[in-house]
Design a protein around this motif. Structure first.
Motif, PDB file in Angstrom:
ATOM      1  N   SER A 161      13.753   1.012  -2.970  1.00  0.00           N
ATOM      2  CA  SER A 161      13.848   0.142  -3.888  1.00  0.00           C
ATOM      3  C   SER A 161      12.582  -0.369  -4.578  1.00  0.00           C
ATOM      4  O   SER A 161      12.594  -0.528  -5.843  1.00  0.00           O
ATOM      5  CB  SER A 161      14.769  -1.161  -3.295  1.00  0.00           C
ATOM      6  OG  SER A 161      15.999  -0.708  -2.760  1.00  0.00           O
ATOM      7  N   ALA A 162      11.595  -0.694  -3.732  1.00  0.00           N
ATOM      8  CA  ALA A 162      10.498  -1.341  -4.073  1.00  0.00           C
ATOM      9  C   ALA A 162       9.740  -0.348  -5.316  1.00  0.00           C
ATOM     10  O   ALA A 162       9.159  -0.866  -6.258  1.00  0.00           O
ATOM     11  CB  ALA A 162       9.626  -1.644  -2.934  1.00  0.00           C
ATOM     12  N   ILE A 163       9.700   1.101  -4.939  1.00  0.00           N
ATOM     13  CA  ILE A 163       9.100   1.963  -5.659  1.00  0.00           C
ATOM     14  C   ILE A 163       9.883   2.107  -7.211  1.00  0.00           C
ATOM     15  O   ILE A 163       9.106   2.325  -8.142  1.00  0.00           O
ATOM     16  CB  ILE A 163       9.006   3.393  -5.057  1.00  0.00           C
ATOM     17  CG1 ILE A 163      10.468   3.965  -4.707  1.00  0.00           C
ATOM     18  CG2 ILE A 163       8.168   3.300  -3.909  1.00  0.00           C
ATOM     19  CD1 ILE A 163      10.246   5.434  -4.168  1.00  0.00           C
ATOM     20  N   SER A 164      11.098   1.778  -7.169  1.00  0.00           N
ATOM     21  CA  SER A 164      11.967   1.830  -8.353  1.00  0.00           C
ATOM     22  C   SER A 164      11.332   0.563  -9.276  1.00  0.00           C
ATOM     23  O   SER A 164      11.345   0.642 -10.516  1.00  0.00           O
ATOM     24  CB  SER A 164      13.317   1.751  -8.427  1.00  0.00           C
ATOM     25  OG  SER A 164      13.913   0.438  -7.876  1.00  0.00           O
ATOM     26  N   ILE A 165      11.168  -0.466  -8.656  1.00  0.00           N
ATOM     27  CA  ILE A 165      10.391  -1.494  -9.477  1.00  0.00           C
ATOM     28  C   ILE A 165       9.061  -1.337 -10.064  1.00  0.00           C
ATOM     29  O   ILE A 165       8.796  -1.334 -11.289  1.00  0.00           O
ATOM     30  CB  ILE A 165      10.366  -2.991  -8.527  1.00  0.00           C
ATOM     31  CG1 ILE A 165      11.887  -3.278  -8.152  1.00  0.00           C
ATOM     32  CG2 ILE A 165       9.819  -3.953  -9.719  1.00  0.00           C
ATOM     33  CD1 ILE A 165      11.985  -4.441  -7.300  1.00  0.00           C
ATOM     34  N   LEU A 166       8.276  -0.863  -9.069  1.00  0.00           N
ATOM     35  CA  LEU A 166       6.771  -0.507  -9.475  1.00  0.00           C
ATOM     36  C   LEU A 166       6.868   0.674 -10.555  1.00  0.00           C
ATOM     37  O   LEU A 166       5.981   0.603 -11.522  1.00  0.00           O
ATOM     38  CB  LEU A 166       5.993  -0.257  -8.433  1.00  0.00           C
ATOM     39  CG  LEU A 166       4.342  -0.070  -8.620  1.00  0.00           C
ATOM     40  CD1 LEU A 166       3.933  -1.305  -9.236  1.00  0.00           C
ATOM     41  CD2 LEU A 166       3.543   0.368  -7.500  1.00  0.00           C
ATOM     42  N   GLU A 167       7.887   1.475 -10.384  1.00  0.00           N
ATOM     43  CA  GLU A 167       7.834   2.618 -11.469  1.00  0.00           C
ATOM     44  C   GLU A 167       7.960   2.030 -13.041  1.00  0.00           C
ATOM     45  O   GLU A 167       7.458   2.644 -13.984  1.00  0.00           O
ATOM     46  CB  GLU A 167       8.923   3.646 -11.075  1.00  0.00           C
ATOM     47  CG  GLU A 167       9.246   4.684 -12.114  1.00  0.00           C
ATOM     48  CD  GLU A 167       7.939   5.644 -11.820  1.00  0.00           C
ATOM     49  OE1 GLU A 167       7.176   6.001 -10.913  1.00  0.00           O
ATOM     50  OE2 GLU A 167       7.942   6.517 -12.848  1.00  0.00           O
ATOM     51  N   VAL A 168       8.889   0.969 -13.126  1.00  0.00           N
ATOM     52  CA  VAL A 168       9.201   0.487 -14.273  1.00  0.00           C
ATOM     53  C   VAL A 168       7.927  -0.137 -14.814  1.00  0.00           C
ATOM     54  O   VAL A 168       7.361   0.190 -16.144  1.00  0.00           O
ATOM     55  CB  VAL A 168      10.078  -0.873 -14.234  1.00  0.00           C
ATOM     56  CG1 VAL A 168      10.064  -1.524 -15.543  1.00  0.00           C
ATOM     57  CG2 VAL A 168      11.430  -0.430 -14.063  1.00  0.00           C
ATOM     58  N   LEU A 169       6.946  -0.897 -13.932  1.00  0.00           N
ATOM     59  CA  LEU A 169       5.912  -1.435 -14.384  1.00  0.00           C
ATOM     60  C   LEU A 169       4.835  -0.306 -15.024  1.00  0.00           C
ATOM     61  O   LEU A 169       4.249  -0.074 -15.798  1.00  0.00           O
ATOM     62  CB  LEU A 169       5.357  -2.261 -13.420  1.00  0.00           C
ATOM     63  CG  LEU A 169       6.079  -3.033 -13.005  1.00  0.00           C
ATOM     64  CD1 LEU A 169       5.198  -4.231 -12.018  1.00  0.00           C
ATOM     65  CD2 LEU A 169       6.502  -4.075 -14.184  1.00  0.00           C
ATOM     66  N   ALA A 192       0.653  -1.375   0.034  1.00  0.00           N
ATOM     67  CA  ALA A 192      -0.317  -0.150   0.060  1.00  0.00           C
ATOM     68  C   ALA A 192       0.928   1.113  -0.079  1.00  0.00           C
ATOM     69  O   ALA A 192       0.458   2.195  -0.749  1.00  0.00           O
ATOM     70  CB  ALA A 192      -0.894  -0.117   1.432  1.00  0.00           C
ATOM     71  N   LEU A 193       2.050   1.300   0.982  1.00  0.00           N
ATOM     72  CA  LEU A 193       2.828   2.308   0.739  1.00  0.00           C
ATOM     73  C   LEU A 193       3.369   2.528  -0.626  1.00  0.00           C
ATOM     74  O   LEU A 193       3.664   3.695  -1.168  1.00  0.00           O
ATOM     75  CB  LEU A 193       3.970   2.152   1.848  1.00  0.00           C
ATOM     76  CG  LEU A 193       3.733   2.125   3.234  1.00  0.00           C
ATOM     77  CD1 LEU A 193       4.672   1.920   4.158  1.00  0.00           C
ATOM     78  CD2 LEU A 193       3.152   3.478   3.769  1.00  0.00           C
ATOM     79  N   VAL A 194       4.021   1.561  -1.208  1.00  0.00           N
ATOM     80  CA  VAL A 194       4.506   1.517  -2.560  1.00  0.00           C
ATOM     81  C   VAL A 194       3.761   2.277  -3.578  1.00  0.00           C
ATOM     82  O   VAL A 194       3.812   3.055  -4.306  1.00  0.00           O
ATOM     83  CB  VAL A 194       5.194   0.198  -3.101  1.00  0.00           C
ATOM     84  CG1 VAL A 194       5.782   0.296  -4.481  1.00  0.00           C
ATOM     85  CG2 VAL A 194       6.078  -0.370  -2.044  1.00  0.00           C
ATOM     86  N   ILE A 195       2.364   1.571  -3.340  1.00  0.00           N
ATOM     87  CA  ILE A 195       1.348   1.974  -4.486  1.00  0.00           C
ATOM     88  C   ILE A 195       1.188   3.545  -4.131  1.00  0.00           C
ATOM     89  O   ILE A 195       0.941   4.313  -5.032  1.00  0.00           O
ATOM     90  CB  ILE A 195       0.095   1.328  -4.405  1.00  0.00           C
ATOM     91  CG1 ILE A 195       0.261  -0.362  -4.821  1.00  0.00           C
ATOM     92  CG2 ILE A 195      -1.203   1.796  -5.264  1.00  0.00           C
ATOM     93  CD1 ILE A 195      -0.921  -0.985  -4.370  1.00  0.00           C
ATOM     94  N   GLY A 196       0.994   3.852  -2.973  1.00  0.00           N
ATOM     95  CA  GLY A 196       0.790   5.395  -2.758  1.00  0.00           C
ATOM     96  C   GLY A 196       1.805   6.231  -3.137  1.00  0.00           C
ATOM     97  O   GLY A 196       1.261   7.230  -3.799  1.00  0.00           O
TER      98      GLY A 196
END
Ligand code: PHE
Ligand code: NA
Length: 451
Positions: A319-327, A150-154
């Motif tokens: 780090s996780a946001i960098s992965i979701l950012e690609v998608l 949820a934090l990453v998505i936010g």
């Protein structure tokens, strides 16, 4: 519409460091090092980062800065034919990695909360292992996985780059300071001498006998820890639009990332040795078992523990946001979807993929070995082939932008990418596939049979 760029001049490097420094250094590095024989692995890993990781960072940087596109679009803009599918591989890798990355990040959040609520009242290593057992899987694990996603998505939905930049500026130095302090404490333990010799002096006999498992493990760890092989560094460089010295940036990123990982070894191994544990025995719980044991024995350990586990949680977030950012950048650029729905849809899909990991750790191995041992290595191999053989002139030219005449260095870089990197990474990939097949036919088959 103009493409977004970084908020400040330092934004790019801060975000790239934020992507690199994460669970790969703090959680994965010590446990893989412990499994692969200590010093022998450390040596191969360091060589891999310097000789292959550094040039491979530049491969991704030039593609991103040149095209100013997401990885899928970037490869399509430069290549043709089958190369168009490479971007899809990146998207698939991002899904697999983020699914279990979020579960492990949830463990760190949980340990932070345990410190806040109860402290780390651990009498011995057995109790530390029992505590990890309760954190690793179960319904609460699922809950913390949900909170982290949820934090990453936010953050991705809001597109808040500034927050990331400040977070990284504070967190990376803080983690380094805490690690140095913990390593100093580890130094005072009687077991530290044995631990250092295990960690720092490579056993060449062991290396010769086990290189077929050490090499793919080092390759996977090097690409994972530097966020390579799935388009993260392409995506971040695509927001650049300015003439930075990419070689200097790559050096800073690789050095900081390696510093953090190496320091973690100086913390984890003395405590594992002091507890009489096999260095690889803790597996994915090694860092938690050794640190909770440490925090239980230090005055003020509770506060230290909360700060440390919390910091790692923040490092994992960047780090996780960098992965979701690609998608997400793919869905935005290619399909015209807007940021908020793209972030939510992809984030929820990643969350669901991670659910099995919260039920049984065999799925952690299943995903992690696939992503690190095979997919990131394959992605990096294909990128090296692409830059080295398909667009070498564009790449050399792009690398020189912001530096000036590269002289022989530019040609040397292309040739290193073309042949030695391709050969070593291809061998690592082959060995990684062999390892994975063994995992599937032995460990995973046994697990299934026991059901
Ligand atoms: N480099 C990150 C870490 O060490 C993990 C990561 C892998 C991030 C791949 C992005 C892409 O924790
Ligand atoms: Na890393």
């Amino acid at each position: 519409m103009a493409r977004e760029t970084w908020a400040t001049r330092a934004g790019f490097i801060l975000a790239a460091v934020g992507s690199a420094v994460g669970l790969g250094n703090i959680w994965r590095f010590p446990f893989i090092t412990g499994q692969e024989g200590g010093g022998a692995f450390l040596l191969v890993y360091l060589l891999f980062v310097a000789l292959i990781g550094l040039p491979a960072i530049l491969v991704e940087f030039v593609i991103g800065r040149h095209t100013e596109l997401n990885p899928v679009g970037a490869i399509r803009a430069l290549g043709s034919g089958a190369w168009n599918y490479l971007g899809w591989l990146f998207v698939a890798i991002g899904f697999v990695i983020l699914s279990y990355y979020s579960v492990v990040a949830g463990w760190f959040l949980r340990y932070t909360l345990i410190g806040v609520l109860d402290g780390y009242a651990i009498a011995d290593t057995g109790e530390a292992q029992a505590l990890f057992g309760t954190v690793a899987t179960g319904i609460d694990t699922l809950l913390f996985h949900a909170v982290f996603m949820a934090l990453v998505i936010g953050i991705i939905a809001a597109g808040v780059r500034r927050g990331i930049e400040i977070g990284v500026k504070v967190m990376v130095p803080a983690i380094v300071i805490l690690l140095v302090g913990l390593a100093a404490y580890g130094f005072t333990l009687d077991a530290s001498t044995a631990a250092y010799s295990y960690y720092l002096s490579p056993d060449f006999g062991y290396l010769a006998a086990n290189w077929t498992s050490i090499l793919p493990a080092a390759a996977g760890q090097a690409f994972f820890t530097l966020s390579l092989g799935m388009g993260v560094m392409i995506t971040y460089a695509s927001y650049l639009g300015e003439d930075r010295n990419l070689v200097a940036d790559a050096g800073v990123i690789a050095s900081l990332d390696t510093l953090v990982a190496v320091l973690v070894g100086f913390v984890v191994f003395p405590f594992l040795f002091a507890a009489g544990l096999e260095p690889g025995a803790g597996g994915p719980g090694g860092i938690f078992v050794s640190l909770t044991t440490a925090f239980a024995g230090i005055p003020g350990g509770r506060v230290l523990g909360v700060v440390f586990f919390g910091m790692v949680g923040i490092a994992a977030l960047s780090s996780a946001i960098s992965i979701l950012e690609v998608l997400v950048s793919y869905l935005i650029d290619e399909l015209g979807v807007s940021r908020v729905p793209a972030s939510i849809a992809l984030g929820v899909a990643v969350f669901l993929l991670g659910v099995p990991v919260t039920i049984d750790l065999i799925f952690l191995d299943l995903f992690d070995l696939l992503a690190d041992g095979i997919l990131l290595v394959l992605g990096s191999l294909l990128l090296a082939l692409f830059v080295g053989w398909v667009v070498p002139d564009i790449a050399r030219e792009e690398l020189s932008r912001g530096i000036g005449d590269l002289g022989p260095f530019g040609d040397a870089w292309i040739w290193i990418v073309r042949i030695p990197i391709v050969v070593v990474v291809a061998v690592s990939l082959y060995l990684g596939v062999v390892d994975y097949v063994e995992f599937l036919t032995v460990d995973f088959a046994e697990w299934l049979a026991a059901r």
